[in-house]
Write a protein that holds these residues in place. Structure first.
Motif, PDB file in Angstrom:
ATOM      1  N   GLY A   1       0.791  -1.225   0.000  1.00  0.00           N
ATOM      2  CA  GLY A   1       0.000   0.000   0.000  1.00  0.00           C
ATOM      3  C   GLY A   1       0.824   1.276   0.000  1.00  0.00           C
ATOM      4  N   TRP A   2       2.155   1.142  -0.148  1.00  0.00           N
ATOM      5  CA  TRP A   2       3.044   2.299  -0.044  1.00  0.00           C
ATOM      6  C   TRP A   2       2.691   3.410  -1.031  1.00  0.00           C
ATOM      7  CZ3 TRP A   2       5.420   2.954  -4.731  1.00  0.00           C
ATOM      8  CH2 TRP A   2       5.527   1.827  -5.561  1.00  0.00           C
ATOM      9  N   PHE A   3       2.201   3.019  -2.209  1.00  0.00           N
ATOM     10  CA  PHE A   3       2.022   4.046  -3.241  1.00  0.00           C
ATOM     11  C   PHE A   3       0.914   5.027  -2.876  1.00  0.00           C
ATOM     12  CE2 PHE A   3      -1.835   3.192  -5.720  1.00  0.00           C
ATOM     13  CZ  PHE A   3      -2.234   1.983  -5.168  1.00  0.00           C
ATOM     14  N   LYS A   4       0.066   4.607  -1.921  1.00  0.00           N
ATOM     15  CA  LYS A   4      -1.017   5.507  -1.511  1.00  0.00           C
ATOM     16  C   LYS A   4      -0.490   6.773  -0.863  1.00  0.00           C
ATOM     17  CE  LYS A   4      -4.789   2.614  -1.588  1.00  0.00           C
ATOM     18  NZ  LYS A   4      -6.171   2.634  -1.259  1.00  0.00           N
ATOM     19  N   SER A   5       0.649   6.634  -0.201  1.00  0.00           N
ATOM     20  CA  SER A   5       1.207   7.799   0.497  1.00  0.00           C
ATOM     21  C   SER A   5       1.670   8.880  -0.466  1.00  0.00           C
ATOM     22  CB  SER A   5       2.388   7.371   1.372  1.00  0.00           C
ATOM     23  OG  SER A   5       1.940   6.386   2.272  1.00  0.00           O
ATOM     24  N   ILE A   6       1.837   8.473  -1.723  1.00  0.00           N
ATOM     25  CA  ILE A   6       2.228   9.496  -2.700  1.00  0.00           C
ATOM     26  C   ILE A   6       1.125  10.548  -2.789  1.00  0.00           C
ATOM     27  CG2 ILE A   6       2.841   9.932  -5.114  1.00  0.00           C
ATOM     28  CD1 ILE A   6       3.663   7.014  -5.339  1.00  0.00           C
ATOM     29  N   PHE A   7      -0.116  10.085  -2.677  1.00  0.00           N
ATOM     30  CA  PHE A   7      -1.224  11.015  -2.890  1.00  0.00           C
ATOM     31  C   PHE A   7      -1.862  11.510  -1.607  1.00  0.00           C
ATOM     32  CE2 PHE A   7      -0.631   8.885  -6.873  1.00  0.00           C
ATOM     33  CZ  PHE A   7      -0.703   9.934  -7.763  1.00  0.00           C
ATOM     34  N   LYS A   8      -1.681  10.715  -0.527  1.00  0.00           N
ATOM     35  CA  LYS A   8      -2.205  11.218   0.739  1.00  0.00           C
ATOM     36  C   LYS A   8      -1.364  10.650   1.865  1.00  0.00           C
ATOM     37  CE  LYS A   8      -6.771  12.192   2.117  1.00  0.00           C
ATOM     38  NZ  LYS A   8      -8.143  11.712   2.001  1.00  0.00           N
ATOM     39  N   TYR A   9      -0.738  11.528   2.610  1.00  0.00           N
ATOM     40  CA  TYR A   9       0.098  11.066   3.706  1.00  0.00           C
ATOM     41  C   TYR A   9      -0.712  11.091   4.987  1.00  0.00           C
ATOM     42  CZ  TYR A   9       3.867  10.753   7.041  1.00  0.00           C
ATOM     43  OH  TYR A   9       4.659  10.377   8.077  1.00  0.00           O
ATOM     44  N   LEU A  10      -0.785   9.914   5.656  1.00  0.00           N
ATOM     45  CA  LEU A  10      -1.500   9.851   6.934  1.00  0.00           C
ATOM     46  C   LEU A  10      -0.477   9.771   8.057  1.00  0.00           C
ATOM     47  CD1 LEU A  10      -4.512   7.410   6.448  1.00  0.00           C
ATOM     48  CD2 LEU A  10      -4.556   9.878   6.765  1.00  0.00           C
ATOM     49  N   GLY A  11      -0.503  10.752   8.896  1.00  0.00           N
ATOM     50  CA  GLY A  11       0.420  10.744  10.025  1.00  0.00           C
ATOM     51  C   GLY A  11      -0.089   9.813  11.122  1.00  0.00           C
ATOM     52  N   ASP A  12       0.776   9.502  12.090  1.00  0.00           N
ATOM     53  CA  ASP A  12       0.392   8.593  13.182  1.00  0.00           C
ATOM     54  C   ASP A  12      -0.705   9.196  14.045  1.00  0.00           C
ATOM     55  OD1 ASP A  12       2.198   6.756  12.337  1.00  0.00           O
ATOM     56  OD2 ASP A  12       3.851   7.634  13.516  1.00  0.00           O
ATOM     57  N   ASP A  13      -0.694  10.511  14.161  1.00  0.00           N
ATOM     58  CA  ASP A  13      -1.670  11.166  15.043  1.00  0.00           C
ATOM     59  C   ASP A  13      -2.931  11.578  14.274  1.00  0.00           C
ATOM     60  OD1 ASP A  13      -0.263  12.861  13.486  1.00  0.00           O
ATOM     61  OD2 ASP A  13       0.198  14.335  15.051  1.00  0.00           O
ATOM     62  N   GLY A  14      -3.215  10.881  13.154  1.00  0.00           N
ATOM     63  CA  GLY A  14      -4.449  11.181  12.410  1.00  0.00           C
ATOM     64  C   GLY A  14      -4.325  12.384  11.511  1.00  0.00           C
ATOM     65  N   LEU A  15      -3.125  12.930  11.376  1.00  0.00           N
ATOM     66  CA  LEU A  15      -2.915  14.089  10.507  1.00  0.00           C
ATOM     67  C   LEU A  15      -2.896  13.628   9.038  1.00  0.00           C
ATOM     68  CD1 LEU A  15      -1.929  17.173  10.284  1.00  0.00           C
ATOM     69  CD2 LEU A  15       0.334  16.143  10.062  1.00  0.00           C
ATOM     70  N   THR A  16      -3.723  14.284   8.215  1.00  0.00           N
ATOM     71  CA  THR A  16      -3.676  13.944   6.792  1.00  0.00           C
ATOM     72  C   THR A  16      -3.063  15.085   6.005  1.00  0.00           C
ATOM     73  OG1 THR A  16      -5.903  14.805   6.572  1.00  0.00           O
ATOM     74  CG2 THR A  16      -5.691  12.418   6.739  1.00  0.00           C
ATOM     75  N   ILE A  17      -2.111  14.712   5.185  1.00  0.00           N
ATOM     76  CA  ILE A  17      -1.509  15.733   4.309  1.00  0.00           C
ATOM     77  C   ILE A  17      -1.799  15.328   2.860  1.00  0.00           C
ATOM     78  CG2 ILE A  17       0.615  16.873   3.592  1.00  0.00           C
ATOM     79  CD1 ILE A  17       1.729  16.025   6.383  1.00  0.00           C
ATOM     80  N   PRO A  18      -2.519  16.174   2.130  1.00  0.00           N
ATOM     81  CA  PRO A  18      -2.861  15.819   0.748  1.00  0.00           C
ATOM     82  C   PRO A  18      -1.658  15.980  -0.173  1.00  0.00           C
ATOM     83  CG  PRO A  18      -3.764  17.962   1.280  1.00  0.00           C
ATOM     84  CD  PRO A  18      -3.066  17.474   2.518  1.00  0.00           C
ATOM     85  N   THR A  19      -0.721  15.037  -0.068  1.00  0.00           N
ATOM     86  CA  THR A  19       0.505  15.158  -0.865  1.00  0.00           C
ATOM     87  C   THR A  19       0.240  15.067  -2.367  1.00  0.00           C
ATOM     88  OG1 THR A  19       0.789  12.847  -0.315  1.00  0.00           O
ATOM     89  CG2 THR A  19       2.213  14.403   0.823  1.00  0.00           C
ATOM     90  N   GLY A  20      -0.926  14.492  -2.714  1.00  0.00           N
ATOM     91  CA  GLY A  20      -1.274  14.409  -4.137  1.00  0.00           C
ATOM     92  C   GLY A  20      -1.276  15.771  -4.780  1.00  0.00           C
ATOM     93  N   PHE A  21      -1.592  16.777  -3.977  1.00  0.00           N
ATOM     94  CA  PHE A  21      -1.584  18.147  -4.459  1.00  0.00           C
ATOM     95  C   PHE A  21      -0.212  18.492  -5.021  1.00  0.00           C
ATOM     96  CE2 PHE A  21      -0.366  22.497  -3.251  1.00  0.00           C
ATOM     97  CZ  PHE A  21      -1.164  23.187  -4.150  1.00  0.00           C
ATOM     98  N   ILE A  22       0.806  18.020  -4.303  1.00  0.00           N
ATOM     99  CA  ILE A  22       2.168  18.321  -4.752  1.00  0.00           C
ATOM    100  C   ILE A  22       2.473  17.604  -6.074  1.00  0.00           C
ATOM    101  CG2 ILE A  22       4.611  18.093  -4.155  1.00  0.00           C
ATOM    102  CD1 ILE A  22       3.580  18.251  -1.179  1.00  0.00           C
ATOM    103  N   VAL A  23       2.006  16.328  -6.147  1.00  0.00           N
ATOM    104  CA  VAL A  23       2.231  15.587  -7.392  1.00  0.00           C
ATOM    105  C   VAL A  23       1.542  16.303  -8.560  1.00  0.00           C
ATOM    106  CG1 VAL A  23       1.956  13.388  -8.580  1.00  0.00           C
ATOM    107  CG2 VAL A  23       2.322  13.428  -6.114  1.00  0.00           C
TER     108      VAL A  23
END
Lengths: 420, 526
Positions: free
Chosen positions: A163-185
């Motif tokens: 499932g690693w490739f999912k983090s390219i588009f959305k990074y989920l932090g341990d504390d429930g933080l979501t970073i929409p990294t897909g925006f960067i892509v």
């Protein structure tokens, strides 16, 4: 006299360019603020993430389709090509047990191949783009279903090893933080597309083909090659879109994707890309896509269900194109000078000449000239207004006479018909 | 001659300048075309034409519409392939297969219509296909390219901003850009096909300065134009063509404007001109046009049309005759002016209004604007008048068949049945169907735009007879024609236009081709 009508002042020109470039971004900002004020909980990180999430796959294919539209073509197959690539990749991973990285490559290869196929149909075999890509739209949908055997394909979830490739588009932090990294892509893809379009030969020729294909050909540009490349790029971005879709939605159903192409085209059009070719920009398209996804996220916050999005997107598309048409018409209009305008133009040259004279003089002489100048100015102004008024009255009179005659004619015509 | 040079290539420059000087002094030919033939399906467009061009010469090429000038230039630039004949360019046999090949060899053409990419900037247009790249060769160097263009403009004394989008320039400036583009290719021969058609007087003067400047550098130019006074001003020699044949070449200084016109029209007139008008001077005025303005090519046009009259509209290509007709018919927007039909002012905003007032228009391009060639004779004949043959919701089939039959017989349209598709009829019969269309609609004012274009000789005279009959029945006809013999044979009166203005109104009695031609080339401000 030849320059009159074409000679706009610099401020006019800035205004015009400014309007074209900033209208779409301004609309986006206004929309965002509008929902912020009238929607519930719209000003939040979650809704921002939602807006960005909703833009990925449409954003990628919209970038590709922008290239095609700039050549004066259209690509109706981007949506289904994207989904066909996604489901074939998923089948490769799930049913055939291929490794994840190879499945992702399969996605890119399939999508690019379809783009290449479109390119050949349009540039070499001279099919109208609408028909060629309509065919490809159906073919790609069929191919996806055939390869997947009409079964949905499931990509690994985040917790699985693949499932690693999912983090390219959305990074989920341990504390429930979501970073929409897909925006960067998406942004990086847009940046590359922007560079290609504005800074390389390929981009220049794509614009040239869309602006005047024959002129480009006569200038020694390999028109066929560059027209084809636009479709290939559209295929490549469909591939990236497919990976984004798999990352965000996990399950890919067969025979999906129809309708996505219309959102992509709508995004490009809202962003100022002209369907007649020769005009368009990647970032304009992105703005168009964001306007649509802001509507999609914003409307529910006002208790209007998501399907209102379709309605309003339609309104925005028509509005954007109407505005564009109006602007082009204004720009290409032939202005006929009436006597009042001609008078003012000649007076302006006189005034300008005097101004020049004054700048060369000094002392009392200059003062005298200045007085003369100001009197000419006031006279010009009043005469111009008077002439304009006369002109208007004359026009009104002619119009009234014509209308009366037309009415009389109609009456006569009716009488004639009765006697017949 | 000033020689710009740097130390490095001094030797080279001196040598090439020496060569140029020698060529200019010896009057060497850069190009010679001999016995060029070109046929298009049945039409012999070039019948063994000769042409000779010297280094540094401005050579005018003149002739009526359809004389073969443009075909000749298209052969030279590889757009058409010649059937036979020989082209020598810089002393070698030359046979271009496409425009790019001609351009690389050093022959460039500036077409009548601008052929550029209006969304790109000036510099991008000039260097399309030969872009300036940044070191590394991956990215474009627009800045450097703009500087290159700037230098080019300075060399040519043009004042144009290279970074401006092309569509923002005036037509005149766009033309200059096209010339600059051609020049940047290091041309030996530059062809200018009516370059001044859209230019103002000042711009024309600029263009001529640039042309003289180029000529002094050894570039030979072929200058195609209808404007006699310009030819006198700019050209060294003039070659006349007529009906696809070479008539002659002369030094411009040695021939008068009248000589050239005589050479242009000097064909044997096989059609007898009309001697006297068939319409009395006090005939009722059915159409009166006053100060009509519409677009670029209709400026202050005024004329009257009498009942039963054939009013010829003569002029050269781009004179604005078709545009006048289209405006009159409501096909193009009228900007100002008044139109009176049967003495009453009318406002013609679209073709429907024109049709209602009894105006019918037969387009110069039948296939595109006049007919639906995929439909039958009956459908085309009724196209404008279905309203009249409607009963309730449905079209009255019996009535429309009857009326079509009637007109097929009246106009002797040769068709097996009235259900025959228009595709299968000859040009002459197609034209008759268009006429039938307007007659069925009871049009009293018929505008014939090039009624015999693309029609063979036999059918032509049938059309002429038909037009005369119609006029005798009291229909009023406006006939636009580029064939002078046709105008002189058919018209009762002739309106001559030039560049959107009416320059002459001639009675058929006592007029001549030469007189019409004189008015047709009468430009403003000269």
């Amino acid at each position: 006299m030849s320059e009159i009508g074409s000679n706009k002042s610099i401020s006019d020109r800035v205004k015009e360019i400014g309007m074209q470039k900033f209208l779409a971004p301004a609309a986006l900002v206004i929309l965002y603020i509008f929902f912020g004020i009238f929607g519930r909980n719209f000003f939040s990180f979650t809704s921002l993430v939602n807006i960005l999430d909703a833009s990925y796959y449409i954003g990628f294919i919209a970038i590709g389709v922008t290239f095609v539209i700039i050549t004066g073509g259209i690509d109706l197959s981007v949506g289904t090509v994207m989904m066909a690539a996604a489901i074939i990749g998923g089948t490769a991973y799930k049913s055939w047990g291929w490794p994840m990285w190879l499945s992702l490559i399969v996605i890119m290869v399939v999508a690019t191949a379809f783009g290449y196929f479109n390119g050949i149909l349009v540039s070499r075999l001279r099919l109208p783009p609408f028909i060629a890509t309509l065919g490809t739209m159906m073919i790609s949908m069929g191919v996806g279903s055939i390869v997947s055997n009409v079964r949905s394909a499931t990509y690994p979830t985040r917790s699985e090893a693949d499932g690693w490739f999912k983090s390219i588009f959305k990074y989920l932090g341990d504390d429930g933080l979501t970073i929409p990294t897909g925006f960067i892509v998406l942004f990086i893809t847009a940046m590359i597309a922007f560079l290609i379009l504005t800074k390389t030969k390929m981009g220049r020729y794509i614009f040239a083909v869309g602006s005047n294909k024959e002129a480009a050909r006569l200038s020694g540009v390999d028109v066929q090659k560059w027209e084809m490349m636009a479709y290939v790029i559209s295929g490549i971005t469909a591939g990236i879109g497919a990976i984004a879709f798999a990352a965000v939605y996990t399950t890919v159903m067969p025979a999906q994707g129809q309708g996505f192409e219309l959102y992509a085209i709508a995004g490009a059009v809202i962003g100022g890309t002209s369907l007649s070719g020769g005009v368009g920009s990647v970032f304009g398209t992105l703005i168009g896509v964001y306007i649509m996804s802001t509507l999609r996220v914003g409307l529910p916050s006002m208790d209007l269900q998501a399907h209102y999005q379709t309605f309003f997107t339609g309104v925005v598309v028509i509005g954007a194109v109407l505005l564009d048409l109006y602007r082009n018409k204004r720009a290409s209009e032939v202005r006929i000078l009436n006597p009042a305008d001609i008078y003012r133009n000649t007076q302006t040259t006189v005034i300008n000449r005097m101004k020049k004279e004054i700048s060369g003089l000094s002392g009392s002489e200059a003062e005298e000239k200045k007085k003369e100048l100001s009197s000419i100015r006031t006279e010009t102004k009043s005469t111009y207004i008077r002439m304009k008024k006369e002109d208007k009255a004359e026009k009104k009179r002619i119009l009234a006479a014509e209308k009366a005659a037309e009415k009389a004619f109609q009456k006569e015509l009716k009488g004639d018909l009765k006697t017949l | 001659m000033i020689i710009h040079t740097t130390k490095g290539n001094l030797k080279n420059t001196v040598f090439s300048n020496f060569l140029l000087l020698r060529r200019l002094l010896l009057n060497e030919s850069v190009l010679s075309m001999k016995g060029i033939h070109k046929r298009f399906m049945g039409v012999h467009a070039l019948k063994g034409v000769d042409f000779n061009l010297k280094y540094g010469e401005i050579h005018a090429l003149v002739g009526e519409n359809g004389a073969g000038k443009s075909t000749m230039m298209k052969v030279l630039t590889g757009i058409y392939e010649k059937d036979s004949g020989e082209i020598q360019f810089q002393g070698k046999l030359f046979h271009p297969h496409n425009p790019t090949q001609a351009l690389t060899a050093g022959i460039g053409i500036i077409h009548q219509e601008l052929n550029m990419m209006e969304h790109l900037t000036v510099a991008q247009n000039i260097y399309i296909g030969r872009e300036t790249m940044k070191s590394g060769g991956l990215f474009l160097d627009d800045k450097g390219q703009n500087q290159r263009a700037e230098a080019l403009f300075n060399r040519l004394n043009m004042n144009i901003d290279p970074s401006e989008t092309l569509s923002r320039l005036t037509v005149g400036k766009q033309q200059m850009v096209e010339i600059a583009k051609a020049v940047s290719h290091d041309l030996k021969v530059l062809i200018l096909d009516e370059p001044t058609a859209a230019l103002t007087e000042i711009e024309i003067e600029e263009l001529f300065t640039i042309m003289r400047n180029l000529a002094s550098k050894g570039v030979a130019m072929i200058y195609i134009s209808h404007r006699m006074d310009e030819i006198g001003r700019i050209s060294d020699r003039v070659t006349v063509m007529r009906d696809g044949e070479y008539v002659g070449t002369n030094d411009t200084k040695k021939v008068s404007k009248e000589d050239i016109i005589n050479m242009m029209v000097g064909r044997i007139i096989y059609e007898k001109p009309k001697v006297k008008s068939n319409v009395s001077a006090d005939a009722r005025v059915v159409l009166e046009v006053n100060n009509l303005n519409a677009g670029r090519l209709v400026k202050d046009v005024s004329f009257k049309l009498h009942e039963g009259e054939i009013l010829g509209f003569a002029g050269l290509m781009g004179a604005g005759r078709t545009e006048t007709a289209r405006a009159l018919f409501g096909a193009d927007e009228i900007q100002s002016g008044t139109i009176k039909v049967n003495g009453k002012p009318v406002k013609i905003t679209n073709p429907m209004v024109a049709v209602r007032h009894g105006i019918g228009y037969l387009s110069e391009d039948r296939k595109r604007y006049g007919l639906a060639t995929g439909l039958s004779v009956i459908e085309n004949s009724l196209m404008a008048s279905y309203d009249k043959y409607e009963t309730g919701l449905f079209i009255h089939a019996g009535k429309i068949r009857a009326i079509t039959d009637e007109y097929v017989n009246k106009l002797s349209i040769k068709t097996p049945t009235i259900d025959q598709l228009l595709n299968n009829l000859s040009g002459g019969n197609q034209q008759k169907v268009v006429i039938a269309k307007w007659l069925i609609n009871d049009a009293d004012i018929l505008i014939f735009d090039e009624p015999t274009r693309g029609i063979d000789v036999g059918a032509k005279s049938e059309i002429y007879t038909l037009m005369n009959e119609l006029a005798a029945q009291g229909k009023s006809i406006i006939m636009i024609s580029s064939e002078l013999p046709e105008v002189l044979r058919m018209s009762d009166r002739i309106i001559v236009m030039c560049e959107g203005r009416v320059t002459g109104e001639l009675d058929i009695e006592g007029t001549s081709q030469e007189e019409v031609m004189k008015y047709a080339t009468m430009r403003e401000n000269v």
